[in-house]
Design a protein around this motif. Sequence first.
Motif, short mmCIF file in Angstrom:
data_model
loop_
_atom_site.label_atom_id
_atom_site.label_comp_id
_atom_site.label_asym_id
_atom_site.label_seq_id
_atom_site.Cartn_x
_atom_site.Cartn_y
_atom_site.Cartn_z
N LEU A 65 0.83 -1.21 0.00
CA LEU A 65 0.00 0.00 0.00
C LEU A 65 0.86 1.26 0.00
O LEU A 65 0.54 2.24 -0.68
N THR A 66 1.96 1.23 0.74
CA THR A 66 2.88 2.36 0.74
C THR A 66 3.50 2.57 -0.63
O THR A 66 3.59 3.70 -1.12
N ALA A 67 3.90 1.48 -1.28
CA ALA A 67 4.49 1.58 -2.63
C ALA A 67 3.47 2.13 -3.63
O ALA A 67 3.82 2.95 -4.50
N VAL A 68 2.22 1.70 -3.51
CA VAL A 68 1.18 2.23 -4.41
C VAL A 68 0.99 3.72 -4.17
O VAL A 68 0.88 4.50 -5.13
N TRP A 69 0.97 4.15 -2.92
CA TRP A 69 0.83 5.57 -2.59
C TRP A 69 1.97 6.38 -3.20
O TRP A 69 1.74 7.42 -3.84
N VAL A 70 3.19 5.90 -3.02
CA VAL A 70 4.35 6.62 -3.56
C VAL A 70 4.29 6.65 -5.09
O VAL A 70 4.57 7.67 -5.72
N ASN B 216 6.32 11.32 1.40
CA ASN B 216 5.42 10.42 0.66
C ASN B 216 5.42 9.02 1.26
O ASN B 216 4.37 8.38 1.35
N VAL B 217 6.57 8.53 1.65
CA VAL B 217 6.65 7.19 2.25
C VAL B 217 5.92 7.17 3.58
O VAL B 217 5.13 6.24 3.85
#
Length: 184
Positions: free
Chosen positions: A19-24, A34-35
């Motif tokens: 989910l963090t990677a998708v947000w970034v 962003n992370v």
Amino acid sequence: MSRLMNRDNALRVGVLIWLTAVWVALWGQVSVANVLAGAGVGVVIMVALPLPWIPTRGRLRPVPLVKLTAVSIYYALESSFQLAWFAVRPGPPPPSGVLKVQFAFRSDLVMVLCTNLINLIPGTMVLEIDREHCAAYVHVIDVSSAEAVAEFYRTIRVLERLLIDGLERRATPLPPPTGQEVTK
């Protein structure tokens, strides 16, 4: 019990990282802000919208899953070229139909993955899933000959075998190739 808890926690951490990677990726810039924001949004999503627990059996085997990825890409490209040929060739389009596919696996997760892979192949669309009998009804663009239908079933059996090898512990015997239903 602690082994199961460790596996669940590892899965939660993996989902949070995803989910963090998708947000970034959505913001298009890797930065500390962003992370951290992605991790915060991920935690909120995981707490506010928890996914139901899906019972799984078996083990994750990377080699068959890599083969599955390669085979799926090949089938998608092959079908794309076939559809392009149907679009530009002279003459009427081939007859289409609905074929019943009986699966050899029993896992709901594997069934969902398999039907999604079938939907990714151009010219096919899963219309209905019969969870109780572990079957799917698939619209196929070309059922003009017995060879075309047999090729469709060969494609499905390859995907099915790779999913079973990659995700399930054991499988029931594959259904016999005879007696397949075709609806035009």
